[in-house]
Design an enzyme around this catalytic site. Structure first.
Site, mmCIF file in Angstrom:
data_model
loop_
_atom_site.group_PDB
_atom_site.id
_atom_site.type_symbol
_atom_site.label_atom_id
_atom_site.label_comp_id
_atom_site.label_asym_id
_atom_site.label_seq_id
_atom_site.Cartn_x
_atom_site.Cartn_y
_atom_site.Cartn_z
ATOM 1 N N HIS A 95 -3.839 -4.515 -0.197
ATOM 2 C CA HIS A 95 -3.387 -5.143 1.040
ATOM 3 C C HIS A 95 -3.490 -6.663 0.910
ATOM 4 C CE1 HIS A 95 -2.924 -1.649 3.686
ATOM 5 N NE2 HIS A 95 -3.847 -1.099 2.917
ATOM 6 N N GLU B 192 -2.513 -8.834 2.938
ATOM 7 C CA GLU B 192 -2.856 -9.399 4.249
ATOM 8 C C GLU B 192 -4.349 -9.279 4.558
ATOM 9 O OE1 GLU B 192 -1.571 -6.523 3.646
ATOM 10 O OE2 GLU B 192 -1.984 -5.035 5.193
ATOM 11 N N CYS C 212 0.846 -1.201 0.000
ATOM 12 C CA CYS C 212 0.000 0.000 0.000
ATOM 13 C C CYS C 212 0.884 1.255 0.000
ATOM 14 C CB CYS C 212 -0.980 -0.022 1.162
ATOM 15 S SG CYS C 212 -2.288 1.212 0.993
#
Lengths: 267, 209
Positions: free
Chosen positions: B192, B194, B85
């Site tokens: 992102h 994750e 990001c």
């Protein structure tokens, strides 16, 4: 193409997850109930974001943070946390313990000049502004803060306009009248939003089944829907709702099997 | 997976590092969190996360002397770096977020705000799951990532696709912008990973393999 989102909200009240109806709260179960009986991990495969909101009257921040940490371990979707955030420290503790975004409500009214302090460090995209609204007898809406306890004196349209000017990422509109009823969302409330409001809108309150989601998601003003109902989507509820909506709407789709397969064995 | 990898997450004190930790724990990768650049050379892989303000992040990296250390180790010691990001944007040459700010300049791309002309009334920030289109996958960074896979984005600034012949993917939001890339030992994701279910977990795994 950008997908619309289904958000699940967990309301946390002093160690328990609660079911809210018109903002009256009933304790349902603790973290063990949430993990083992409600099976929140299975829910994570069928929603797009999770909200964890501390609605406790007397806040035990330490306990709430440990709950947030525990839940965030196996959520590979964004987590929005909040409830009574009134200063920078409140926000930063959440953002360093599992929250990707924070949700602000009363502070938008009480200390709106504080919002800049959050956004200058964490960026406006990590801030969700939430307003709780209620229809009055004259059919006009008004805004409530402090967990629905206090009506503010500002005209609702002016209030939304003033929020639009703050450094926020998204706006969530929650209907107190529809909250927990499962009778469908208040789509009329969308008329309160100015035409040129260019932030994503999350509509909350009243969703009881997939058709209610469909009604809201087909409105082009709505980017996301949020439900906090612990009972309406129990067991495979979100799976069934999502699979139904996937036929008609552009939602993201994942593979629970693949996610489970990637899990390291010793966890 | 090579057993020789040693992974560090750079902690700038901004944003949610825990979500990356959760992801690595789930996948079973060991890591260390570092706040000082001194030990950086011990590692083979570095994750540069970040949410928030570009200016603030570069200020932190400069003040803590991470900037020069990262540039040296990535260029000369070829340690692998993954910017996530804001972290990916920091790998670029500059940003106009909060005034002109020079970046790490590991890649040439500039970071600019989505313009109203580009967006054509689309909302900003660009937030939610969006699909990526893989344009090149020579190095296999996008291994096991299906076509049109969804990833979670939340940003108001973007890099455009320039100077890429190695692995890269684009996403369309008004215009086509750079969603992810791998150029030699430099990796970036505007989204992102994750927070992107199996797609993101796989991508993190690909970086560490």
């Amino acid at each position: 193409m950008l997908k619309k989102r289904i958000i699940f909200s967990l309301l946390y009240d002093d160690g328990f997850f609660v079911q809210s109806r018109n903002f009256d709260k009933q304790k349902v179960g603790d973290i063990n109930w949430l993990l083992n009986s409600f099976k929140i991990e299975n829910v994570s495969y069928y929603i797009d974001e999770l909200i964890i909101l501390d609605v406790s009257k007397k806040k035990n921040k330490h306990k709430f943070i440990s709950t947030l940490k525990q839940i965030s371990k196996f959520f590979f979707i964004p987590i929005i946390a909040g409830g009574g955030i009134s200063n920078f420290k409140d926000a930063s503790i959440l953002l360093s313990n599992g929250a990707d975004k924070i949700i602000l409500n009363s502070i938008l009214y009480k200390k709106s000049n504080m919002i800049k302090n959050f956004s200058s460090v964490y960026g406006s995209q990590s801030i969700v502004a939430a307003i709780d609204i209620k229809k009055k007898t004259n059919n006009k809406y008004s805004v409530f803060i402090n967990n629905g306890d206090t009506e503010i004196r500002k005209n609702i349209k002016d209030y939304i306009k003033s929020i639009a000017k703050l450094h926020i990422g998204e706006l969530m509109i929650n209907s107190i009248d529809k909250d927990g009823t499962g009778m469908g969302a208040d789509l009329n409330s969308l008329t309160l939003i100015p035409k040129k409001f260019l932030k994503p809108i999350i509509l909350a309150g009243g969703f009881g089944n997939e058709n209610h989601f469909a009604d809201a998601l087909s409105n082009n003003k709505v980017q996301a829907v949020a439900t906090s109902n612990l009972f309406n989507f129990i067991d495979d509820g979100f799976k069934i709702a999502r699979n139904h909506l996937l036929k008609e709407f552009n939602l993201a789709e994942w593979s629970p099997e693949k996610i489970k397969k990637l899990k390291y064995k010793s966890i | 997976m090579s057993s020789k990898y040693k992974l560090a997450i750079v902690d700038m004190g901004m944003g949610n590092i825990r979500s990356i930790e959760n992801c690595l724990n789930y996948l079973g990768f060991k890591y260390e969190i570092i706040k000082q650049p001194k030990k950086l050379e011990k590692y083979t892989h570095v994750i540069l996360p970040g949410v928030g303000s570009y200016k603030k992040a570069m200020h932190m990296l400069n003040k803590t002397k991470f900037t020069n250390r990262i540039k040296f180790l990535v260029r000369n010691k070829k340690i692998k770096i993954l910017g996530i990001c804001l972290g990916m944007q920091l790998l670029g040459s500059s940003s106009n977020e909060g005034g002109y700010t020079k970046g790490l300049s590991l890649i040439k791309n500039k970071v600019l705000k989505f313009s109203t002309k580009e967006l054509k009334m689309k909302k900003i920030p660009h937030v939610g799951f969006n699909s990526i289109e893989i344009r090149s996958n020579k190095n296999n960074f996008f291994k096991n990532i299906p076509e049109q896979a969804n990833f979670y984005f939340v940003h108001s600034y973007r890099m455009l696709v320039e100077n890429f012949s190695d692995d890269f993917a684009i996403t369309k939001y008004g215009i086509n912008f750079l969603a992810s890339f791998n150029k030699e030992n430099i990796y970036g994701t505007q989204f992102h990973p994750e927070k992107s279910q199996n797609n993101g977990l796989n991508l993190i795994k690909n970086f560490l393999k």
